[in-house]
Structure formats: C-alpha cells, structure tokens
Design a protein around this motif. Structure first.
Motif, PDB file in Angstrom:
ATOM      1  N   GLY A  51      47.955 -95.538 -80.303  1.00 43.35           N
ATOM      2  CA  GLY A  51      46.689 -95.701 -80.807  1.00 43.35           C
ATOM      3  C   GLY A  51      45.794 -94.489 -81.256  1.00 43.35           C
ATOM      4  O   GLY A  51      45.459 -94.331 -82.263  1.00 43.35           O
ATOM      5  N   ASN A  52      45.732 -93.391 -80.065  1.00 44.80           N
ATOM      6  CA  ASN A  52      45.206 -92.357 -80.718  1.00 44.80           C
ATOM      7  C   ASN A  52      45.570 -91.487 -81.846  1.00 44.80           C
ATOM      8  O   ASN A  52      44.768 -91.012 -82.604  1.00 44.80           O
ATOM      9  CB  ASN A  52      44.819 -91.397 -79.289  1.00 44.80           C
ATOM     10  N   ALA A  53      46.846 -91.290 -81.802  1.00 40.51           N
ATOM     11  CA  ALA A  53      47.677 -90.894 -82.899  1.00 40.51           C
ATOM     12  C   ALA A  53      47.018 -91.225 -84.170  1.00 40.51           C
ATOM     13  O   ALA A  53      46.732 -90.589 -85.217  1.00 40.51           O
ATOM     14  CB  ALA A  53      49.250 -90.665 -82.612  1.00 40.51           C
ATOM     15  N   TRP A  54      47.345 -92.666 -84.253  1.00 38.60           N
ATOM     16  CA  TRP A  54      46.912 -93.373 -85.591  1.00 38.60           C
ATOM     17  C   TRP A  54      45.552 -93.044 -85.845  1.00 38.60           C
ATOM     18  O   TRP A  54      45.177 -92.833 -86.924  1.00 38.60           O
ATOM     19  CB  TRP A  54      47.427 -94.614 -85.671  1.00 38.60           C
ATOM     20  N   ASP A  55      44.836 -93.390 -84.789  1.00 36.25           N
ATOM     21  CA  ASP A  55      43.382 -93.154 -84.971  1.00 36.25           C
ATOM     22  C   ASP A  55      42.956 -91.697 -85.686  1.00 36.25           C
ATOM     23  O   ASP A  55      42.126 -91.629 -86.656  1.00 36.25           O
ATOM     24  CB  ASP A  55      42.690 -93.308 -83.764  1.00 36.25           C
ATOM     25  N   ALA A  56      43.497 -90.942 -85.153  1.00 34.36           N
ATOM     26  CA  ALA A  56      43.332 -89.258 -85.627  1.00 34.36           C
ATOM     27  C   ALA A  56      43.666 -89.226 -86.926  1.00 34.36           C
ATOM     28  O   ALA A  56      42.981 -88.685 -87.787  1.00 34.36           O
ATOM     29  CB  ALA A  56      44.117 -88.320 -84.595  1.00 34.36           C
TER      30      ALA A  56
END
Lengths: 110, 110
Positions: B89-94
């Motif tokens: 989730g964080n990777a895509w968010d970034a």
DNA sequence: TGACACAGGCAACCATCGGTTGCGCATCAG
DNA sequence: CTGATGCGCAACCGATGGTTGCCTGTGTCA
C-alpha cells in the motif's frame, strides 16, 4: 467491525501479475498488451485478459490509437484500492494490538 | 523498487473467505472447521481446505483436542502478512503521490 | 458395555481462473 | 499490393475454491 471491502477491487489487485502490470503502467505512464507482455514472464494473451479485468473494475482505461490499444492507470480508482489495503491492514493491526494488550493484562493479573 | 512480497502469504490472505475466517478466529480466540463453517456461507469441507492452506503458510496452528481439532491464529505470522499489506500500500501510495507531483509541475510549467 | 451422535478426513466431481497455443482479422509500412 | 505487426477470439490445460457423499474415530448416554 468487519471492514467493508469491494471484493472485485480487492481480487483485482490481489493477483501478483496484475500488481506488476499496474506497477509497470505507473512507471511508464501507459502501455499496450504487447509492450507489457515483453516486460512480463507471460504471453500477450494472458496480459490482455488481465487488462480486461483491470478495465472492468476501472483500475485502467483503454484508449484505441490506430491499431494499438493503449492502457493507462486510473489513479483515483487505484487510490481507492490502496486505501482498502490500508483499511484492512489497519483493522487487523488494531485487533492484533488489542489481543496483545489482553494477553499482557492476563499475564499481569495471573 | 518493486516491494518484495511473500506470494504464498499474500495469496493466503488474498482470499475473502480466508480473511473472514481469520477475523472470526481472532474474534473468538479459537475455532474448529465445524464451528467456523456455522458462521460462514460455505461447507465444513471448504473451511477445512482453507484451514489447510492457512496452516501451511503458518497463519494458524492446530491443536488436536479430543475428537476436535482446534485452530488458533499465529499472531506473529499474521502481523507479518499485515505488514506486507502495508508495504505494498505504501509503495503504491508513494508512487501515486510522485506522479501527482509531476503532473502538477507540468501544469505549472506548461 | 453397546448403540448412537457428531467431528473430521478422504474422494469424486464441477465451475472458474490464470495461463498457453493457434488462428484470423485489421492496420500500418515498404 | 504485400508483408509485418497488433489485437481479438477460441480451444485447451492445470490449479483452486466449492460441493456432495462416504467412512473413520471419538465421545456420550441408556
């Protein structure tokens, strides 16, 4: 409190190949079934099918251009999917934390 | 930077029925195939299969008790799975954020 | 102790899905 | 015009999530 999850969205991003496809599309901005299949260990037809399901749940949009069919990520929808990942993660995280607290309380009082 | 994901773990928690099962097990502490199937829209046999895959990836542990087989969530392993959810989730968010920034920069300069 | 009830494992079967190969059609380039 | 290329469609295959049916093992109760 069972987090409401759009099952179609979730299962769409649940497939590892589709996640990689989204990654590739985000990295290069856009791509076709053929161009994506060159960067993946599967055939063009498999990629085309995946693009189909991503299209159906609105995670990508197709733009016919000549004899090509150029796909692009719908960032809003992907944002929604990512938010669901976060929501489910947070829900379980909270529950795990609660259980840990209870366990500690029991240990203290026992 | 493609986030490393344990595919077995991910696909284990990728199934909606298995997620509900983990939810139920966490809520009640423990349960058997039969007890879980009573709270789910599937048969005992289906639940038993799911418990099998959850067991294989270490998300639950079984404790034979008399004629029953009591299952329980391994919180450490589930924590690991949840962390992976968060990581992806964080990777895509970034990445989404970065793209948004670029888009804004282009709009400003164009 | 003997008979019944119930939890669980095993097996056959079915639909769906991710993947493949093969083919035909359309579009672009020489 | 003709060949190369991008795509869609169809058939097929293995894995998987699900079902029903049956058998085994373990309690329980008269």
């Amino acid at each position: 409190m069972t987090v409401a999850v759009d099952d179609d969205l979730w299962s769409a991003i649940g497939d590892p190949t589709r996640r990689r496809m989204l990654d590739l599309l985000l990295a290069s901005g856009a791509g076709t079934a053929t161009s994506l299949s060159e960067q993946l260990p599967v055939t063009r037809q498999a990629v085309a099918k995946h693009l189909g399901v991503l299209d159906r749940v609105g995670l990508v949009q197709a733009t016919p251009a000549g004899r090509e069919r150029r796909y692009q990520v719908d960032e809003v929808q992907l944002g929604r999917a990512v938010a669901q990942l976060g929501a489910v993660g947070n829900a379980w995280d909270a529950r795990l934390r609660r259980i840990k607290q209870i366990a500690e309380a029991i240990q203290k009082n026992g």
